[in-house]
Scaffold this motif. Structure first.
Motif, short mmCIF file in Angstrom:
data_model
loop_
_atom_site.label_atom_id
_atom_site.label_comp_id
_atom_site.label_asym_id
_atom_site.label_seq_id
_atom_site.Cartn_x
_atom_site.Cartn_y
_atom_site.Cartn_z
N VAL A 199 5.70 10.17 4.70
CA VAL A 199 5.03 9.12 4.33
C VAL A 199 4.88 8.10 5.13
O VAL A 199 3.73 7.52 5.43
CB VAL A 199 5.56 8.58 2.67
CG1 VAL A 199 4.69 7.23 2.33
CG2 VAL A 199 5.36 9.64 2.00
N CYS A 200 5.82 7.57 5.77
CA CYS A 200 5.70 6.46 6.65
C CYS A 200 5.07 6.72 8.01
O CYS A 200 4.50 5.75 8.41
CB CYS A 200 7.18 6.14 7.07
SG CYS A 200 8.20 5.31 5.78
N THR A 225 0.31 3.98 10.27
CA THR A 225 0.68 3.84 11.96
C THR A 225 0.72 2.16 12.05
O THR A 225 1.34 1.69 13.24
CB THR A 225 -0.43 4.51 12.86
OG1 THR A 225 -1.70 3.85 12.28
CG2 THR A 225 -0.13 5.90 12.91
N ASP A 226 0.21 1.50 11.33
CA ASP A 226 0.17 0.07 11.63
C ASP A 226 1.52 -0.84 11.05
O ASP A 226 1.56 -1.79 11.09
CB ASP A 226 -0.84 -0.80 10.95
CG ASP A 226 -2.29 -0.52 12.01
OD1 ASP A 226 -1.81 -0.28 13.30
OD2 ASP A 226 -3.25 -0.69 11.72
N VAL A 227 2.53 -0.05 10.22
CA VAL A 227 3.60 -0.38 9.68
C VAL A 227 4.87 0.15 10.44
O VAL A 227 5.04 1.43 10.45
CB VAL A 227 3.71 -0.02 8.25
CG1 VAL A 227 5.05 -0.65 7.58
CG2 VAL A 227 2.44 -0.30 7.33
N GLU A 228 5.74 -0.74 10.79
CA GLU A 228 6.97 -0.24 11.45
C GLU A 228 7.92 -0.23 10.28
O GLU A 228 8.23 -1.10 9.56
CB GLU A 228 7.39 -1.35 12.44
CG GLU A 228 8.57 -0.71 13.25
CD GLU A 228 9.17 -1.85 14.18
OE1 GLU A 228 8.97 -1.45 15.54
OE2 GLU A 228 9.54 -2.85 13.84
N ASP A 276 1.67 -2.58 0.21
CA ASP A 276 1.81 -2.15 -1.19
C ASP A 276 1.59 -0.56 -1.18
O ASP A 276 2.46 0.08 -1.94
CB ASP A 276 0.85 -2.88 -2.00
CG ASP A 276 1.15 -4.49 -2.18
OD1 ASP A 276 2.29 -4.66 -1.60
OD2 ASP A 276 0.44 -5.32 -2.27
N GLU A 277 0.59 -0.07 -0.57
CA GLU A 277 0.49 1.44 -0.88
C GLU A 277 1.62 2.20 -0.29
O GLU A 277 1.96 3.10 -0.98
CB GLU A 277 -0.76 1.91 0.07
CG GLU A 277 -2.03 2.89 -0.46
CD GLU A 277 -2.92 3.11 0.23
OE1 GLU A 277 -3.94 2.21 0.24
OE2 GLU A 277 -2.87 3.89 1.20
N LEU A 278 2.07 1.69 0.95
CA LEU A 278 3.15 2.76 1.54
C LEU A 278 4.40 2.36 0.39
O LEU A 278 5.26 3.24 0.21
CB LEU A 278 3.32 1.89 2.91
CG LEU A 278 4.72 2.55 3.61
CD1 LEU A 278 4.79 3.91 3.54
CD2 LEU A 278 5.04 1.97 4.76
N LYS A 282 4.39 4.43 -2.22
CA LYS A 282 4.66 5.95 -2.29
C LYS A 282 6.16 6.31 -1.96
O LYS A 282 6.76 7.11 -2.37
CB LYS A 282 3.91 6.33 -0.82
CG LYS A 282 2.36 6.29 -1.01
CD LYS A 282 1.63 7.23 -0.21
CE LYS A 282 0.24 7.02 -0.23
NZ LYS A 282 -0.66 7.40 0.97
N VAL A 283 6.59 5.16 -1.20
CA VAL A 283 8.20 5.36 -0.86
C VAL A 283 8.80 5.38 -2.12
O VAL A 283 9.90 6.11 -2.40
CB VAL A 283 8.74 4.39 0.20
CG1 VAL A 283 10.07 4.39 0.28
CG2 VAL A 283 7.95 4.67 1.42
N ARG A 284 8.48 4.36 -2.96
CA ARG A 284 9.26 4.24 -4.28
C ARG A 284 9.05 5.76 -5.25
O ARG A 284 9.97 5.98 -5.90
CB ARG A 284 8.30 3.33 -5.09
CG ARG A 284 9.10 1.76 -4.98
CD ARG A 284 8.47 0.86 -6.08
NE ARG A 284 9.04 -0.28 -5.81
CZ ARG A 284 10.26 -0.70 -6.74
NH1 ARG A 284 10.52 0.03 -7.51
NH2 ARG A 284 10.66 -1.85 -6.78
N GLU A 285 7.76 6.17 -4.88
CA GLU A 285 7.87 7.51 -5.74
C GLU A 285 8.55 8.74 -5.15
O GLU A 285 9.13 9.26 -5.85
CB GLU A 285 6.40 8.22 -5.50
CG GLU A 285 5.26 8.00 -6.57
CD GLU A 285 4.13 8.28 -6.24
OE1 GLU A 285 3.78 9.32 -5.85
OE2 GLU A 285 3.07 7.49 -6.76
N LYS A 286 8.77 8.57 -3.92
CA LYS A 286 9.56 9.59 -3.31
C LYS A 286 11.14 9.36 -3.62
O LYS A 286 11.70 10.17 -3.83
CB LYS A 286 9.70 9.48 -1.79
CG LYS A 286 8.37 10.09 -1.17
CD LYS A 286 8.30 11.38 -0.89
CE LYS A 286 6.95 12.07 -0.12
NZ LYS A 286 6.95 13.42 -0.43
N LEU A 287 11.51 8.14 -3.70
CA LEU A 287 12.95 7.94 -4.06
C LEU A 287 13.42 7.51 -5.58
O LEU A 287 14.64 7.58 -5.84
CB LEU A 287 13.65 6.58 -3.19
CG LEU A 287 13.23 6.87 -1.71
CD1 LEU A 287 13.53 5.54 -0.88
CD2 LEU A 287 13.97 7.99 -1.11
#
Lengths: 253, 253
Positions: A41-42, A46-49, A79-81, A84-89
């Motif tokens: 997901v991360c 590409t613009d987020v570290e 917010d989108e990322l 998605k991370v919240r969904e995964k975890l």
């Protein structure tokens, strides 16, 4: 006045910062597994570290915007990322602020009008310390019996001598009795117990250093969990404490 | 093997370092007062740089040799200075190594075959945590009753309701009863108690944030001490804990 000079700067910083970064705190999962779950997901963003920092029992995820300083797209993508991370975890995420696990749990307990008491053997008061680091914790935290010696386990919490002799202090039976004993004696809704071998001494082939039993007693019954934790004394104690607190949090959720 | 490469370096470092520097750790005294006491002595040794670092309740003094790298005169002057500083500070010095206060106290307790138990209100388990940070502490530390709620103070430690109602939980009478109650119930040689207002809420004109009562019960009787401590919640709790541990240490000495 110094405060008058600094306050506008803090305000400005607070205004700007949330747009360009986000934070999530995760409990009850190893860093490598968190990494494996969110890696794909991360990579899409590409613009987020993404930075992962781990301490015993707690993983902090930082998402920092590295693209053009355009407020709208930064906010949207972050917010989108994060979504998605919240969904995964899932429930493993306990905060999107810099809150401690004890604070998040405290808010939950307060919201549900539940009280908690702890019986701490191997953690020796650390869970009580973490819970009472939070101002106002007296409204849900009744107290702890730090039962470092077996005599205290028996005398104060009513653990039966036979179980201690037959199975040892670090055992499922003792964890169960500690959790039930402290819940009953301190008259709390929830009783949480730890008993384990933090090291460096005290380990055996059957029960190596890092062996920890947790007990959780509540109106729904009593449950136990066995953990094998890596690291030295300090890490084992901190990890046990955080895993215990997180267990209660998830149970309430 | 990495260890085989690093060990000789560590050995060499250990061989050299003690010659050129010394450390003393001090409890139960404010930084400014430590500074005032030792300032004139330190000024006599122009080849030694003295650094004072303070954390809540603990002052660390570092003496570093700045003169010619001559082993003999460095050792001699550092030892001389440390000896004079020790004279000035007396029993307030608890370690000339990097030991924690809990470790020093633990060694004393073990040496005298004494056991200790704690009753913690405002410190919430922190004293237990500090004591059990030390491996092997189970030989002298029996445990704690973290009595965050008044009900636990009454039910588990036998504090009388009237005292709680009349004088409040933060009072001399309650500190005394907590220390005696935990010593009796946990059957320890020493009972140590804390009850105070760590803040940020809960303070009043009569009992401001930072008001802490300590209780110490042993075969010689029970004593109490009232403290007014500066700082925020974390500092008040840490300072209370360290002052309480140091009180026991000095009592045993």
């Amino acid at each position: 006045m110094v405060d008058d000079q600094i306050l506008p700067i803090i305000r400005k910083y607070k205004e700007v910062r949330p747009v360009f970064s986000r934070q999530l705190k995760v409990a009850g999962e190893a860093e490598s597994r968190v990494d494996a779950r969110i890696d794909s997901v991360c990579r899409e963003y590409t613009d987020v570290e993404t930075t992962i920092l781990s301490s015993p029992g707690i993983i902090s995820l930082y998402f920092t915007w590295k693209g053009d300083p355009d407020k709208e797209s930064a906010t949207q993508q972050l917010d989108e990322l994060v979504g998605k991370v919240r969904e995964k975890l899932g429930k493993k995420v306990f905060s999107d602020q810099d809150d401690t696990l004890a604070k998040t749990l405290g808010e939950l307990l307060e919201h549900r009008s539940l009280t908690i008491a702890t019986a701490e053997s191997c953690t020796g008061g650390l869970i009580g310390k973490l819970l009472t680091d939070v101002p106002g914790s007296s409204s849900y935290y009744l107290g702890s019996v730090v039962c470092y010696s077996n005599a205290v386990k028996e005398r104060v919490l009513g653990v039966d001598v036979e179980a201690l002799e037959r199975e040892g202090a670090v055992s499922e039976s003792v964890a169960r009795q500690l959790a039930e004993g402290v819940r009953e004696r301190l008259e709390s809704d929830i009783g949480l117990a730890t008993t384990g071998i933090a090291g460096p001494g005290g380990g055996s082939e059957e029960k190596p250093v890092g062996t920890v039993w947790l007990g959780l007693s509540w109106q729904g019954g009593t449950e136990t969990r066995k953990l094998f934790l890596p690291g030295g004394r300090e890490a084992v104690r901190m990890r046990s404490s955080n895993l215990a607190l997180d267990w209660v949090r998830r149970k309430i959720l």
